[in-house]
Design an enzyme around this catalytic site. Structure first.
Site, PDB file in Angstrom:
ATOM      1  N   HIS A 162       1.145  35.429  77.192  1.00 49.81           N
ATOM      2  CA  HIS A 162       0.703  36.739  76.894  1.00 49.81           C
ATOM      3  C   HIS A 162       0.596  36.911  75.231  1.00 49.81           C
ATOM      4  CE1 HIS A 162       4.532  38.597  75.472  1.00 49.81           C
ATOM      5  NE2 HIS A 162       5.041  38.024  76.772  1.00 49.81           N
ATOM      6  N   GLU A 180       8.039  37.174  84.065  1.00 54.02           N
ATOM      7  CA  GLU A 180       9.105  36.611  83.011  1.00 54.02           C
ATOM      8  C   GLU A 180      10.796  36.639  83.823  1.00 54.02           C
ATOM      9  OE1 GLU A 180      10.288  34.413  81.216  1.00 54.02           O
ATOM     10  OE2 GLU A 180      10.075  35.397  78.930  1.00 54.02           O
TER      11      GLU A 180
END
Length: 205
Positions: A10, A83
């Site tokens: 990202h 994550e």
């Protein structure tokens, strides 16, 4: 079956910029630089005929791929791509003691102690288990020949280690930048690394 995987992290968030630990429990937005990185990535790779986009359940991946989504690319959010959980350190201002603890934990993983987790968080072995589930789900889609995946730094390192049969302790071999690109070909028998953390599309930023 030949499948192409385009794997990216990202875009930048303020937590990234400030060096604050940002894991699965912090659902932050892209900052101005992150949005510029997302635009640059889209401009560089919008010509590729992607069949599907996979993002995590955290909004910074959706925001990073917003241009592709608005373009009409089918997408799916997989929590398996989230994550790692950094436990009690997530979102906290990092003082000297926390900084030392964080890096000692990473060093212990590099020594092979991948069962260890930061207090309240997730171990690399636990993360690897859910990443393997996510990868198996993606690879099982036979009609998706060009796949774009947007995920997170630590999870991406471990995903790459999983793909290329590295030990979990070797995941730090795979460097990453916000919206840098790994390009991978699955030949039907093995995975081949075509591009390693390609960042030429970001150099003007």
């Amino acid at each position: 079956m030949i499948k192409k995987i385009y794997l990216t992290r990202h875009g930048q968030t303020d937590f990234n910029k400030q060096g604050i630990v940002q894991g699965r429990g912090v659902d932050s937005d892209l900052n101005e630089m992150g949005r510029a990185q997302a635009q640059a990535f889209h401009e560089a790779y919008k010509h590729i005929p992607f069949d599907k986009l996979y993002i995590s359940s955290l909004k910074r991946t959706a925001q990073s791929m917003e241009n592709f989504i608005q373009q009409g690319l089918p997408y799916e959010a997989l929590p398996e791509l989230d994550e790692i959980s950094w436990g009690i350190h997530e979102g906290a201002e990092v003082n000297e003691e926390q900084h030392a603890y964080y890096f000692e934990m990473i060093n212990s993983w590099q020594r092979g102690e991948t069962h260890k987790a930061i207090e309240g968080g997730e171990s690399p072995e636990g993360l690897a288990q859910r990443l393997r589930a996510g990868l198996s789900y993606i690879m099982a889609k036979e009609n998706e020949n060009n796949v774009l995946i947007c995920m997170h730094g630590r999870a991406m390192r471990l995903m790459l280690a999983t793909i290329f049969n590295y030990p979990i302790s070797g995941m730090d071999y795979f460097l990453h930048n916000n919206l840098g690109l790994y390009e991978i070909t699955y030949t039907g028998k093995t995975f081949v690394l075509d591009r390693y953390n390609e960042i030429s599309h970001l150099r003007h930023l």
